[in-house]
Write an enzyme that holds these catalytic residues in place. Structure first.
Site, PDB file in Angstrom:
ATOM      1  N   ASP A  31       0.848  -1.196   0.000  1.00 32.89           N
ATOM      2  CA  ASP A  31       0.000   0.000   0.000  1.00 32.89           C
ATOM      3  C   ASP A  31       0.887   1.251   0.000  1.00 32.89           C
ATOM      4  OD1 ASP A  31      -3.219   0.498   0.980  1.00 32.89           O
ATOM      5  OD2 ASP A  31      -1.828   2.193   1.112  1.00 32.89           O
ATOM      6  N   ASN A  88     -12.999  -3.174   2.655  1.00 27.38           N
ATOM      7  CA  ASN A  88     -13.968  -2.091   2.774  1.00 27.38           C
ATOM      8  C   ASN A  88     -14.931  -2.182   1.599  1.00 27.38           C
ATOM      9  OD1 ASN A  88     -12.781  -0.922   5.128  1.00 27.38           O
ATOM     10  ND2 ASN A  88     -11.168  -0.041   3.848  1.00 27.38           N
ATOM     11  N   ALA A  94     -15.926   3.450   3.765  1.00 29.33           N
ATOM     12  CA  ALA A  94     -14.859   4.324   3.247  1.00 29.33           C
ATOM     13  C   ALA A  94     -14.011   3.660   2.162  1.00 29.33           C
ATOM     14  CB  ALA A  94     -13.984   4.847   4.386  1.00 29.33           C
ATOM     15  N   GLN A  95     -14.652   2.814   1.340  1.00 29.18           N
ATOM     16  CA  GLN A  95     -13.922   2.263   0.185  1.00 29.18           C
ATOM     17  C   GLN A  95     -13.565   3.422  -0.743  1.00 29.18           C
ATOM     18  OE1 GLN A  95     -16.042  -0.720  -2.124  1.00 29.18           O
ATOM     19  NE2 GLN A  95     -14.284  -1.067  -3.467  1.00 29.18           N
ATOM     20  N   SER A  96     -12.307   3.500  -1.157  1.00 30.12           N
ATOM     21  CA  SER A  96     -11.880   4.612  -2.008  1.00 30.12           C
ATOM     22  C   SER A  96     -11.455   4.175  -3.407  1.00 30.12           C
ATOM     23  CB  SER A  96     -10.747   5.401  -1.340  1.00 30.12           C
ATOM     24  OG  SER A  96      -9.627   4.572  -1.147  1.00 30.12           O
ATOM     25  N   VAL A  97     -11.087   2.892  -3.554  1.00 24.88           N
ATOM     26  CA  VAL A  97     -10.733   2.372  -4.880  1.00 24.88           C
ATOM     27  C   VAL A  97     -11.722   1.250  -5.202  1.00 24.88           C
ATOM     28  CG1 VAL A  97      -8.973   1.287  -6.311  1.00 24.88           C
ATOM     29  CG2 VAL A  97      -8.291   2.960  -4.569  1.00 24.88           C
ATOM     30  N   HIS A 101     -10.234  -5.273  -3.132  1.00 22.99           N
ATOM     31  CA  HIS A 101      -8.891  -5.468  -2.575  1.00 22.99           C
ATOM     32  C   HIS A 101      -8.986  -5.891  -1.118  1.00 22.99           C
ATOM     33  CE1 HIS A 101     -10.069  -1.232  -2.385  1.00 22.99           C
ATOM     34  NE2 HIS A 101      -9.418  -1.153  -1.232  1.00 22.99           N
TER      35      HIS A 101
HETATM   36  P1  5GP Z   1      -9.804   1.430   0.418  1.00 26.92           P
HETATM   37  O1  5GP Z   1      -9.936   2.694   1.199  1.00 26.92           O
HETATM   38  O2  5GP Z   1     -10.496   1.528  -0.936  1.00 26.92           O
HETATM   39  O3  5GP Z   1     -10.206   0.190   1.172  1.00 26.92           O
HETATM   40  O4  5GP Z   1      -8.253   1.233   0.156  1.00 26.92           O
HETATM   41  C1  5GP Z   1      -7.567   1.741  -0.939  1.00 26.92           C
HETATM   42  C2  5GP Z   1      -6.096   1.656  -0.604  1.00 26.92           C
HETATM   43  O5  5GP Z   1      -5.352   1.871  -1.790  1.00 26.92           O
HETATM   44  C3  5GP Z   1      -5.622   2.691   0.416  1.00 26.92           C
HETATM   45  O6  5GP Z   1      -5.070   2.046   1.549  1.00 26.92           O
HETATM   46  C4  5GP Z   1      -4.593   3.512  -0.360  1.00 26.92           C
HETATM   47  O7  5GP Z   1      -3.515   3.931   0.427  1.00 26.92           O
HETATM   48  C5  5GP Z   1      -4.183   2.560  -1.472  1.00 26.92           C
HETATM   49  N1  5GP Z   1      -3.746   3.226  -2.683  1.00 26.92           N
HETATM   50  C6  5GP Z   1      -4.380   4.267  -3.315  1.00 26.92           C
HETATM   51  N2  5GP Z   1      -3.708   4.606  -4.429  1.00 26.92           N
HETATM   52  C7  5GP Z   1      -2.623   3.763  -4.491  1.00 26.92           C
HETATM   53  C8  5GP Z   1      -1.546   3.642  -5.432  1.00 26.92           C
HETATM   54  O8  5GP Z   1      -1.447   4.352  -6.431  1.00 26.92           O
HETATM   55  N3  5GP Z   1      -0.626   2.682  -5.177  1.00 26.92           N
HETATM   56  C9  5GP Z   1      -0.689   1.866  -4.070  1.00 26.92           C
HETATM   57  N4  5GP Z   1       0.268   0.960  -3.921  1.00 26.92           N
HETATM   58  N5  5GP Z   1      -1.702   1.961  -3.181  1.00 26.92           N
HETATM   59  C10 5GP Z   1      -2.649   2.890  -3.390  1.00 26.92           C
END
Ligand code: 5GP
Ligand code: ZN
Length: 115
Positions: A31, A88, A94-97, A101
């Site tokens: 991450d 998430n 708070a899912q952001s991507v 994953h």
């Molecule tokens: P979420 O909040 O969707 O569960 O987690 C998304 C995760 O992706 C976060 O922990 C964030 O730090 C990670 N992340 C976002 N952009 C990138 C990236 O460009 N590269 C890597 N390696 N991790 C990323």
């Protein structure tokens, strides 16, 4: 593959990442903003936006991901003391991507309940 998905672009290596494991079904990479000494994201190569979008045919893929997580935890030296696996799903979590994953977190103690 979704052209506007960040993690699909990491899979295609259009965006660089610190890859720790890869096979034909999954990719695992560190991450970019680690929340623990070990913070690895394990993702299916198939683009699935959220775990709520999983299909019956994804059963084998999910089992495989868990075995990859088991092996990575061992390799990273966090299996003995324990670790946390987090998914998430959508806005309230708070899912952001929006590409499924699994966060593999270890190397420190975690509180419960999560924030
Ligand atoms: P979420 O909040 O969707 O569960 O987690 C998304 C995760 O992706 C976060 O922990 C964030 O730090 C990670 N992340 C976002 N952009 C990138 C990236 O460009 N590269 C890597 N390696 N991790 C990323
Ligand atoms: Zn994707």
């Amino acid at each position: 593959m979704s052209v506007d998905c960040l993690f699909c672009r990491i899979i295609s290596q259009e965006i660089p990442s610190d890859i720790v494991y890869e096979d034909d079904m999954v990719l695992a990479f560190r991450d970019i903003n680690p929340q623990a000494p070990v913070h690895i994201l394990v993702i299916p190569k198939k683009h699935i936006p959220t775990i709520a979008d999983l299909e019956d045919g994804d059963q084998g893929l999910l089992g495989h991901i868990h075995l990859v997580i088991r092996d990575l935890a061992e390799k990273e030296g966090i299996a003995e003391h324990g670790y946390r696996v987090v998914i998430n799903c959508r806005e309230s979590a708070a899912q952001s991507v929006f590409h499924v994953h699994f966060h593999l977190l270890g190397g420190r103690s975690f509180g419960w309940p999560p924030g």
